[in-house]
Write a protein that holds these residues in place. Sequence first.
Motif, PDB file in Angstrom:
ATOM      1  N   LYS A   7      28.234  89.736  84.851  1.00 47.11           N
ATOM      2  CA  LYS A   7      28.430  89.912  86.287  1.00 47.11           C
ATOM      3  C   LYS A   7      29.685  90.753  86.503  1.00 47.11           C
ATOM      4  O   LYS A   7      30.717  90.524  85.884  1.00 47.11           O
ATOM      5  N   LYS A  25      24.964  91.978  89.372  1.00 40.81           N
ATOM      6  CA  LYS A  25      25.182  90.806  90.211  1.00 40.81           C
ATOM      7  C   LYS A  25      24.915  89.515  89.450  1.00 40.81           C
ATOM      8  O   LYS A  25      25.595  88.530  89.645  1.00 40.81           O
ATOM      9  N   ARG A  26      23.874  89.532  88.600  1.00 42.46           N
ATOM     10  CA  ARG A  26      23.559  88.340  87.812  1.00 42.46           C
ATOM     11  C   ARG A  26      22.570  88.659  86.708  1.00 42.46           C
ATOM     12  O   ARG A  26      21.823  89.633  86.770  1.00 42.46           O
ATOM     13  N   TYR A  48      18.367  91.973  84.634  1.00 41.91           N
ATOM     14  CA  TYR A  48      19.618  91.967  85.388  1.00 41.91           C
ATOM     15  C   TYR A  48      19.395  92.445  86.809  1.00 41.91           C
ATOM     16  O   TYR A  48      18.748  93.464  87.028  1.00 41.91           O
TER      17      TYR A  48
END
Length: 69
Positions: A7, A25-26, A48
């Motif tokens: 992240k 973002k994650r 991702y």
Amino acid sequence: MADEFSKGDHVTWNSHGSQAEGTVKRKITKETEASGRTVKASPDEPQYEVESDKSGKTAVHKPGALHEK
């Protein structure tokens, strides 16, 4: 090209014939809803979610499509 991103990592990817830049973002490691679609990911095949610097929109990519900036 890295196989593992975190992240906040700044990455690039190909988008509609040009290169896009954004931020991770994650990491997604199970089937989930993201960026308006169902993402089929697993711990062995993660994907991702990234946010575009230019548009602010999110997209989901496999690790092989992303490149460290």
